[in-house]
Design a protein around this motif. Structure first.
Motif, PDB file in Angstrom:
ATOM      1  N   TRP A   1       0.828  -1.197   0.000  1.00  0.00           N
ATOM      2  CA  TRP A   1       0.000   0.000   0.000  1.00  0.00           C
ATOM      3  C   TRP A   1       0.867   1.253   0.000  1.00  0.00           C
ATOM      4  O   TRP A   1       0.560   2.242  -0.677  1.00  0.00           O
ATOM      5  CB  TRP A   1      -0.933   0.003   1.217  1.00  0.00           C
ATOM      6  CG  TRP A   1      -2.127  -0.885   1.087  1.00  0.00           C
ATOM      7  CD1 TRP A   1      -2.186  -2.227   1.317  1.00  0.00           C
ATOM      8  CD2 TRP A   1      -3.446  -0.497   0.677  1.00  0.00           C
ATOM      9  NE1 TRP A   1      -3.457  -2.702   1.085  1.00  0.00           N
ATOM     10  CE2 TRP A   1      -4.255  -1.661   0.696  1.00  0.00           C
ATOM     11  CE3 TRP A   1      -4.023   0.716   0.302  1.00  0.00           C
ATOM     12  CZ2 TRP A   1      -5.605  -1.632   0.349  1.00  0.00           C
ATOM     13  CZ3 TRP A   1      -5.367   0.750  -0.035  1.00  0.00           C
ATOM     14  CH2 TRP A   1      -6.149  -0.417  -0.016  1.00  0.00           C
ATOM     15  N   ASP A   2       1.960   1.216   0.750  1.00  0.00           N
ATOM     16  CA  ASP A   2       2.820   2.402   0.849  1.00  0.00           C
ATOM     17  C   ASP A   2       3.449   2.775  -0.481  1.00  0.00           C
ATOM     18  O   ASP A   2       3.831   3.932  -0.692  1.00  0.00           O
ATOM     19  CB  ASP A   2       3.941   2.145   1.863  1.00  0.00           C
ATOM     20  CG  ASP A   2       3.437   2.187   3.297  1.00  0.00           C
ATOM     21  OD1 ASP A   2       2.255   2.497   3.503  1.00  0.00           O
ATOM     22  OD2 ASP A   2       4.238   1.898   4.211  1.00  0.00           O
ATOM     23  N   ASP A   3       3.585   1.802  -1.390  1.00  0.00           N
ATOM     24  CA  ASP A   3       4.288   2.057  -2.642  1.00  0.00           C
ATOM     25  C   ASP A   3       3.373   2.509  -3.778  1.00  0.00           C
ATOM     26  O   ASP A   3       3.850   2.883  -4.848  1.00  0.00           O
ATOM     27  CB  ASP A   3       5.037   0.791  -3.085  1.00  0.00           C
ATOM     28  CG  ASP A   3       6.159   0.429  -2.118  1.00  0.00           C
ATOM     29  OD1 ASP A   3       6.668   1.339  -1.452  1.00  0.00           O
ATOM     30  OD2 ASP A   3       6.499  -0.768  -2.021  1.00  0.00           O
ATOM     31  N   ALA A   4       2.070   2.455  -3.573  1.00  0.00           N
ATOM     32  CA  ALA A   4       1.122   2.921  -4.589  1.00  0.00           C
ATOM     33  C   ALA A   4       0.974   4.438  -4.484  1.00  0.00           C
ATOM     34  O   ALA A   4       1.154   5.018  -3.412  1.00  0.00           O
ATOM     35  CB  ALA A   4      -0.235   2.260  -4.399  1.00  0.00           C
ATOM     36  N   PRO A   5       0.653   5.116  -5.587  1.00  0.00           N
ATOM     37  CA  PRO A   5       0.387   6.551  -5.503  1.00  0.00           C
ATOM     38  C   PRO A   5      -0.684   6.836  -4.450  1.00  0.00           C
ATOM     39  O   PRO A   5      -1.657   6.091  -4.319  1.00  0.00           O
ATOM     40  CB  PRO A   5      -0.095   6.901  -6.907  1.00  0.00           C
ATOM     41  CG  PRO A   5       0.537   5.872  -7.787  1.00  0.00           C
ATOM     42  CD  PRO A   5       0.552   4.609  -6.970  1.00  0.00           C
ATOM     43  N   PHE A   6      -0.497   7.909  -3.721  1.00  0.00           N
ATOM     44  CA  PHE A   6      -1.396   8.249  -2.624  1.00  0.00           C
ATOM     45  C   PHE A   6      -2.843   8.342  -3.088  1.00  0.00           C
ATOM     46  O   PHE A   6      -3.756   7.808  -2.448  1.00  0.00           O
ATOM     47  CB  PHE A   6      -0.925   9.568  -2.009  1.00  0.00           C
ATOM     48  CG  PHE A   6      -1.784  10.089  -0.891  1.00  0.00           C
ATOM     49  CD1 PHE A   6      -2.314   9.246   0.073  1.00  0.00           C
ATOM     50  CD2 PHE A   6      -2.055  11.449  -0.798  1.00  0.00           C
ATOM     51  CE1 PHE A   6      -3.099   9.737   1.110  1.00  0.00           C
ATOM     52  CE2 PHE A   6      -2.833  11.951   0.231  1.00  0.00           C
ATOM     53  CZ  PHE A   6      -3.359  11.094   1.186  1.00  0.00           C
ATOM     54  N   LEU A   7      -3.086   9.016  -4.207  1.00  0.00           N
ATOM     55  CA  LEU A   7      -4.453   9.163  -4.713  1.00  0.00           C
ATOM     56  C   LEU A   7      -5.069   7.803  -5.015  1.00  0.00           C
ATOM     57  O   LEU A   7      -6.225   7.540  -4.656  1.00  0.00           O
ATOM     58  CB  LEU A   7      -4.453  10.039  -5.965  1.00  0.00           C
ATOM     59  CG  LEU A   7      -5.786  10.187  -6.689  1.00  0.00           C
ATOM     60  CD1 LEU A   7      -6.815  10.887  -5.804  1.00  0.00           C
ATOM     61  CD2 LEU A   7      -5.614  10.971  -8.002  1.00  0.00           C
TER      62      LEU A   7
END
Length: 442
Positions: A96-102
């Motif tokens: 989850w941390d590596d996906a774009p925030f949006l």
């Protein structure tokens, strides 16, 4: 709107020179705190607000565990699994941390709806998990007072009325319920102000009577009120059309799209603004875009539009008169409500599907409300804050305006001196909701 249309993406891919997207991989950063602090807190608030059964509570526990690890796909039976796979950009199966925030933030809310059984089958099918929060806010005494104040504001001169309508539609964005999960009580006493004010340009595009707006400098990036950060009027009361039906008919533009953000205390001034556009400015048609599903806690849905109209009707006075005009406009087709699937997509508007692009292209002006729409409009990226708003929105198919309270780290179109003054305070200014902007690209 068919899901197939939502998959027909027409936007150009991001240019190689675009700055990087915000991620959630830096402990202590704003995106990291949203994922690891705000989202777990929200899950517990949802759990406490509704007496869900053991199955739902177990699903919520699993979601709490998941967001600390790997992004899992939707269940195989999910009605929109194919749609979300078309919106995936290789993020499912990663941390989850590596996906774009949006992307991660939007996918979290889709997973939350699954966890509470919103899509059924079962007793909780179609039950909005955020309804308790929305209803408590909409039925509060503060809304009573704000609706009563409409009576006193009905006699304002047209230009002053336009200014008040703009400010209330802007600052109503503080009604964001998900933002309140993390915002502390110190926010209430902090001075607020505009960091960019194109309101004069906005109303010149709207046309009709009273197109001039007092107090607006017309200089992009500089507030029209005294001081760098705004001044008197930023915390004013709700406004109202103030124009009886027999005085309407001033020639305005043919169509305006308004993309709503939050329900309740933000949607109320949005509806008052729409009433003003239709009945005082002579706009031929207003298209109100809302979410098709409960999202981001307080994001407006068609059900929320109806709830606000009922609230206005029950208040009596000018609020009830405006509600009556809006109901009539819905019946005649002058006010249209859209709930496009892409409104819940985890992607920027640059990738909007053909149907939505055509809708915005047909409008004389599209007004984007709120922080999430702003992130999707300009791209949730680490833009230099002085990047021209027109540059970041050059892909958009028609004139566009943004009314937004700052609650995330993205901001463009600011004057360099304004940025320096904000940074010189030594206080956070991008994510507290204490500052706002009105930006327009004709």
């Amino acid at each position: 709107m068919a899901d197939g249309d939502a998959r027909q993406l027409s936007g150009a891919p991001s240019a190689p020179c675009d700055p990087p997207e915000f991620l959630s991989d830096v402990p202590g950063s704003y995106p990291w705190r949203v994922l690891h602090e705000r989202h777990p807190a929200l899950i517990e608030k949802v759990r406490a607000a509704t007496p869900y059964d053991i199955r739902v509570n177990r699903a919520l526990d699993l979601l709490l565990e998941e967001i600390e690890g790997i992004i899992e796909p939707l269940e195989g039976s999910a009605h929109d699994r194919d749609l979300w796979e078309s919106w995936d950009r290789g993020h499912i199966g990663r941390r989850w941390d590596d996906a774009p925030f949006l992307w991660a933030e939007s996918y979290f809310y889709r997973k939350l709806l699954s966890a509470v059984g919103y899509f059924g089958p079962g007793a909780w099918q179609g039950v909005d998990p955020f309804e308790p929060f929305k209803q408590a806010e909409l039925s509060g005494e503060a809304v009573d007072e704000e609706l009563r104040e409409l009576d006193a504001l009905a006699a304002l001169p047209p230009a002053e009325l336009a200014r008040m309508l703009t400010l209330r539609a802007l600052w109503g964005n503080r009604a964001d319920l998900v933002f309140r999960v993390a915002a502390g009580p110190e926010l209430a006493g902090r001075e607020s102000g505009l960091v960019a004010d194109d309101s004069a340009l906005l109303w010149s595009l709207v046309g009709g009577e009273g197109a001039g707006v007092p107090g607006a400098s017309g200089v992009p990036g500089v507030s029209g009120a005294p001081g760098v950060l705004g001044g008197p009027g930023a915390a004013g009361a709700f406004s109202v059309s103030g124009v009886p039906d027999d005085e309407a008919g001033h020639e305005g533009v043919a169509r305006i799209c308004l993309v709503a953000d939050n329900a309740g205390s933000e949607l109320l001034p949005d509806l008052v603004l729409i009433d003003h556009l239709l009945h005082a400015r002579g706009t031929g048609e207003v298209v109100l875009h809302v979410k098709p599903l409960p999202y981001y806690v307080s994001d407006a849905t068609p059900a929320d539009v109806l709830a606000c109209l009922r609230r206005m009707s029950a208040a009596g006075g000018e609020a009830a008169q405006a509600a009556g005009r809006l109901r009539a406009a819905l019946g005649s087709g002058r006010l249209l409500v859209r709930a496009h699937a892409f409104s819940c997509a985890p992607l920027p508007y640059r990738e909007m599907p053909v149907g939505m692009r055509e809708d915005f292209a047909s409008a004389s002006l599209t007004i984007m409300k709120g922080d999430l729409n702003y992130r999707r409009l300009v791209g949730d990226r680490a833009w230099p804050h002085t990047t021209p708003f027109a540059e970041a929105t050059a892909y958009f198919p028609g004139p566009v305006a943004a009314l937004r309270t700052l609650k995330s780290e993205v901001a463009v179109g600011l004057d360099g001196d304004v940025v320096k003054a904000l940074e010189a305070t030594g206080r956070p200014w991008l994510t507290t909701g204490a500052h706002g902007l009105i930006q327009v690209r004709p």
